[in-house]
Design a protein around this motif. Structure first.
Motif, PDB file in Angstrom:
ATOM      1  N   MET A   1      -8.868  -2.647  -0.247  1.00 16.75           N
ATOM      2  CA  MET A   1      -9.614  -1.435   0.113  1.00 16.75           C
ATOM      3  C   MET A   1      -9.366  -0.369  -0.960  1.00 16.75           C
ATOM      4  O   MET A   1      -8.221  -0.163  -1.363  1.00 16.75           O
ATOM      5  CB  MET A   1      -9.158  -0.904   1.470  1.00 16.75           C
ATOM      6  CG  MET A   1      -9.411  -1.848   2.630  1.00 16.75           C
ATOM      7  SD  MET A   1     -11.156  -2.074   2.979  1.00 16.75           S
ATOM      8  CE  MET A   1     -11.610  -0.437   3.516  1.00 16.75           C
ATOM      9  N   SER A   2     -10.407   0.332  -1.358  1.00 13.64           N
ATOM     10  CA  SER A   2     -10.261   1.354  -2.395  1.00 13.64           C
ATOM     11  C   SER A   2      -9.892   2.720  -1.829  1.00 13.64           C
ATOM     12  O   SER A   2      -9.371   3.562  -2.540  1.00 13.64           O
ATOM     13  CB  SER A   2     -11.555   1.473  -3.207  1.00 13.64           C
ATOM     14  OG  SER A   2     -12.637   1.789  -2.348  1.00 13.64           O
ATOM     15  N   GLY A   3     -10.157   2.953  -0.546  1.00 21.57           N
ATOM     16  CA  GLY A   3      -9.841   4.241   0.067  1.00 21.57           C
ATOM     17  C   GLY A   3      -8.753   4.114   1.110  1.00 21.57           C
ATOM     18  O   GLY A   3      -8.581   3.070   1.736  1.00 21.57           O
ATOM     19  N   GLU A   4      -8.008   5.210   1.306  1.00 21.50           N
ATOM     20  CA  GLU A   4      -6.958   5.231   2.321  1.00 21.50           C
ATOM     21  C   GLU A   4      -7.381   6.060   3.526  1.00 21.50           C
ATOM     22  O   GLU A   4      -6.860   5.901   4.622  1.00 21.50           O
ATOM     23  CB  GLU A   4      -5.671   5.812   1.736  1.00 21.50           C
ATOM     24  CG  GLU A   4      -4.530   5.790   2.729  1.00 21.50           C
ATOM     25  CD  GLU A   4      -3.355   6.617   2.297  1.00 21.50           C
ATOM     26  OE1 GLU A   4      -2.283   6.413   2.869  1.00 21.50           O
ATOM     27  OE2 GLU A   4      -3.497   7.477   1.420  1.00 21.50           O
ATOM     28  N   GLY A   5      -8.299   6.966   3.330  1.00 23.02           N
ATOM     29  CA  GLY A   5      -8.759   7.834   4.400  1.00 23.02           C
ATOM     30  C   GLY A   5      -9.747   8.828   3.829  1.00 23.02           C
ATOM     31  O   GLY A   5     -10.181   8.714   2.689  1.00 23.02           O
ATOM     32  N   ASN A  46       0.830  -1.212   0.000  1.00 27.98           N
ATOM     33  CA  ASN A  46       0.000   0.000   0.000  1.00 27.98           C
ATOM     34  C   ASN A  46       0.863   1.260   0.000  1.00 27.98           C
ATOM     35  O   ASN A  46       2.096   1.181   0.000  1.00 27.98           O
ATOM     36  CB  ASN A  46      -1.004  -0.010   1.160  1.00 27.98           C
ATOM     37  CG  ASN A  46      -0.345   0.094   2.523  1.00 27.98           C
ATOM     38  OD1 ASN A  46       0.832   0.425   2.669  1.00 27.98           O
ATOM     39  ND2 ASN A  46      -1.118  -0.186   3.556  1.00 27.98           N
ATOM     40  N   LYS A  47       0.221   2.443   0.007  1.00 24.56           N
ATOM     41  CA  LYS A  47       0.925   3.733  -0.030  1.00 24.56           C
ATOM     42  C   LYS A  47       1.914   3.889   1.114  1.00 24.56           C
ATOM     43  O   LYS A  47       2.931   4.544   0.975  1.00 24.56           O
ATOM     44  CB  LYS A  47      -0.069   4.894   0.070  1.00 24.56           C
ATOM     45  CG  LYS A  47      -0.692   5.325  -1.204  1.00 24.56           C
ATOM     46  CD  LYS A  47      -1.538   6.570  -0.931  1.00 24.56           C
ATOM     47  CE  LYS A  47      -2.411   6.935  -2.095  1.00 24.56           C
ATOM     48  NZ  LYS A  47      -3.254   8.091  -1.806  1.00 24.56           N
ATOM     49  N   SER A  48       1.614   3.290   2.247  1.00 26.59           N
ATOM     50  CA  SER A  48       2.466   3.407   3.428  1.00 26.59           C
ATOM     51  C   SER A  48       3.677   2.476   3.371  1.00 26.59           C
ATOM     52  O   SER A  48       4.501   2.491   4.279  1.00 26.59           O
ATOM     53  CB  SER A  48       1.661   3.108   4.691  1.00 26.59           C
ATOM     54  OG  SER A  48       0.556   3.977   4.785  1.00 26.59           O
ATOM     55  N   GLY A  49       3.766   1.645   2.339  1.00 21.00           N
ATOM     56  CA  GLY A  49       4.882   0.721   2.205  1.00 21.00           C
ATOM     57  C   GLY A  49       4.681  -0.597   2.908  1.00 21.00           C
ATOM     58  O   GLY A  49       5.604  -1.391   3.046  1.00 21.00           O
ATOM     59  N   VAL A  50       3.456  -0.865   3.351  1.00 19.81           N
ATOM     60  CA  VAL A  50       3.143  -2.095   4.073  1.00 19.81           C
ATOM     61  C   VAL A  50       2.665  -3.158   3.083  1.00 19.81           C
ATOM     62  O   VAL A  50       1.800  -2.893   2.247  1.00 19.81           O
ATOM     63  CB  VAL A  50       2.050  -1.842   5.137  1.00 19.81           C
ATOM     64  CG1 VAL A  50       1.647  -3.129   5.831  1.00 19.81           C
ATOM     65  CG2 VAL A  50       2.514  -0.802   6.133  1.00 19.81           C
ATOM     66  N   VAL A  51       3.240  -4.362   3.177  1.00 22.37           N
ATOM     67  CA  VAL A  51       2.773  -5.481   2.350  1.00 22.37           C
ATOM     68  C   VAL A  51       1.438  -5.949   2.931  1.00 22.37           C
ATOM     69  O   VAL A  51       1.375  -6.404   4.073  1.00 22.37           O
ATOM     70  CB  VAL A  51       3.796  -6.635   2.334  1.00 22.37           C
ATOM     71  CG1 VAL A  51       3.244  -7.830   1.564  1.00 22.37           C
ATOM     72  CG2 VAL A  51       5.119  -6.177   1.734  1.00 22.37           C
ATOM     73  N   VAL A  52       0.367  -5.803   2.136  1.00 23.35           N
ATOM     74  CA  VAL A  52      -0.969  -6.155   2.614  1.00 23.35           C
ATOM     75  C   VAL A  52      -1.424  -7.527   2.114  1.00 23.35           C
ATOM     76  O   VAL A  52      -2.427  -8.061   2.598  1.00 23.35           O
ATOM     77  CB  VAL A  52      -2.009  -5.073   2.245  1.00 23.35           C
ATOM     78  CG1 VAL A  52      -1.701  -3.775   2.957  1.00 23.35           C
ATOM     79  CG2 VAL A  52      -2.093  -4.881   0.743  1.00 23.35           C
ATOM     80  N   HIS A  53      -0.688  -8.095   1.131  1.00 19.44           N
ATOM     81  CA  HIS A  53      -1.050  -9.418   0.623  1.00 19.44           C
ATOM     82  C   HIS A  53       0.132 -10.012  -0.126  1.00 19.44           C
ATOM     83  O   HIS A  53       0.890  -9.299  -0.773  1.00 19.44           O
ATOM     84  CB  HIS A  53      -2.259  -9.320  -0.321  1.00 19.44           C
ATOM     85  CG  HIS A  53      -2.745 -10.644  -0.803  1.00 19.44           C
ATOM     86  ND1 HIS A  53      -3.586 -11.434  -0.066  1.00 19.44           N
ATOM     87  CD2 HIS A  53      -2.492 -11.323  -1.946  1.00 19.44           C
ATOM     88  CE1 HIS A  53      -3.840 -12.552  -0.735  1.00 19.44           C
ATOM     89  NE2 HIS A  53      -3.181 -12.499  -1.883  1.00 19.44           N
ATOM     90  N   ARG A  54       0.249 -11.335  -0.035  1.00 17.99           N
ATOM     91  CA  ARG A  54       1.207 -12.100  -0.835  1.00 17.99           C
ATOM     92  C   ARG A  54       0.444 -13.249  -1.479  1.00 17.99           C
ATOM     93  O   ARG A  54      -0.450 -13.832  -0.862  1.00 17.99           O
ATOM     94  CB  ARG A  54       2.325 -12.658   0.041  1.00 17.99           C
ATOM     95  CG  ARG A  54       3.314 -11.618   0.486  1.00 17.99           C
ATOM     96  CD  ARG A  54       4.496 -12.285   1.216  1.00 17.99           C
ATOM     97  NE  ARG A  54       5.533 -11.303   1.469  1.00 17.99           N
ATOM     98  CZ  ARG A  54       5.664 -10.620   2.605  1.00 17.99           C
ATOM     99  NH1 ARG A  54       4.808 -10.832   3.590  1.00 17.99           N
ATOM    100  NH2 ARG A  54       6.637  -9.757   2.756  1.00 17.99           N
ATOM    101  N   GLY A  55       0.804 -13.575  -2.709  1.00 16.25           N
ATOM    102  CA  GLY A  55       0.141 -14.668  -3.393  1.00 16.25           C
ATOM    103  C   GLY A  55       0.906 -15.079  -4.621  1.00 16.25           C
ATOM    104  O   GLY A  55       2.051 -14.658  -4.825  1.00 16.25           O
ATOM    105  N   SER A  56       0.277 -15.910  -5.443  1.00 16.80           N
ATOM    106  CA  SER A  56       0.874 -16.301  -6.716  1.00 16.80           C
ATOM    107  C   SER A  56      -0.181 -16.211  -7.806  1.00 16.80           C
ATOM    108  O   SER A  56      -1.381 -16.307  -7.523  1.00 16.80           O
ATOM    109  CB  SER A  56       1.473 -17.702  -6.630  1.00 16.80           C
ATOM    110  OG  SER A  56       0.488 -18.648  -6.299  1.00 16.80           O
ATOM    111  N   THR A  57       0.284 -16.011  -9.031  1.00 15.18           N
ATOM    112  CA  THR A  57      -0.628 -15.815 -10.158  1.00 15.18           C
ATOM    113  C   THR A  57      -0.976 -17.152 -10.795  1.00 15.18           C
ATOM    114  O   THR A  57      -0.145 -18.052 -10.806  1.00 15.18           O
ATOM    115  CB  THR A  57       0.000 -14.896 -11.215  1.00 15.18           C
ATOM    116  OG1 THR A  57       1.188 -15.502 -11.717  1.00 15.18           O
ATOM    117  CG2 THR A  57       0.303 -13.536 -10.656  1.00 15.18           C
ATOM    118  N   PRO A  58      -2.203 -17.261 -11.286  1.00 10.62           N
ATOM    119  CA  PRO A  58      -3.293 -16.297 -11.170  1.00 10.62           C
ATOM    120  C   PRO A  58      -3.908 -16.353  -9.771  1.00 10.62           C
ATOM    121  O   PRO A  58      -3.891 -17.381  -9.114  1.00 10.62           O
ATOM    122  CB  PRO A  58      -4.294 -16.750 -12.226  1.00 10.62           C
ATOM    123  CG  PRO A  58      -4.064 -18.231 -12.348  1.00 10.62           C
ATOM    124  CD  PRO A  58      -2.583 -18.447 -12.081  1.00 10.62           C
TER     125      PRO A  58
END
Length: 165
Positions: free
Chosen positions: A65-69, A47-59
């Motif tokens: 979340m669409s909003g930050e504040g 995210n914008k704050s530099g925090v990894v919010v998810h890890r996965g593999s493709t596909p």
């Protein structure tokens, strides 16, 4: 006379219900399909704050979340990694949801200025994001000369480059 009051109350209740059009019609979390070419790459969502919010593999599919504040949409960086291929980064940016503007038509000042901006429902994310990892990088033998394009280097490697005079 009683019928007139009931109809008026019904209209007022409908207007109150539509105070946050985007938050009623849309959502503040969106499933985003993540793909790569070739498939089977690992990815991180940052995210914008530099925090990894998810890890996965493709596909894969990730809900974001669409909003930050308040009145701030979220932007994500997706970093794709696969053995034998150069890493790639793709930006995923939110945009104003079309339903947000319905607040103007229905007089939803509360929805337009408070509810939708605060919940993030005024923003929408794309349905999908994809990265082309390009051609596989030939594995270099130890102590062998390896020629790569500057575009194949990550930011840390680019920072180590020295300009020749």
């Amino acid at each position: 006379m009683c019928f007139h009051k009931t109809r008026t109350m019904g209209a007022l209740l409908a207007l109150l219900a539509l105070q946050g059009c985007a938050s009623i019609i849309s959502d503040s979390k969106y499933p985003v399909t993540v793909t790569s070419s070739p498939a089977g790459a690992n990815f991180e969502v940052i995210n914008k704050s530099g925090v990894v919010v998810h890890r996965g593999s493709t596909p894969g599919v990730v809900t974001l979340m669409s909003g930050e504040g308040y009145f701030r949409g979220q932007t994500y960086t997706l970093r794709f990694m696969r053995e034998g291929y150069p890493d790639r980064q793709v930006e995923l940016d939110s945009r104003v949801d079309g339903w947000y503007w319905a607040n103007i038509l229905f007089g939803g000042v509360i929805g337009m200025l408070i509810v939708d901006p605060l919940t993030g429902a005024m923003y929408k994310l794309p349905d999908e994001v994809s990265a082309d990892l390009g051609q596989p990088v030939a594995e270099a033998m130890q102590d062998a000369l390896r020629i790569v394009s500057i575009n194949d280097l990550d930011p840390a490697q680019r920072a180590q480059l020295v300009a020749l005079q």
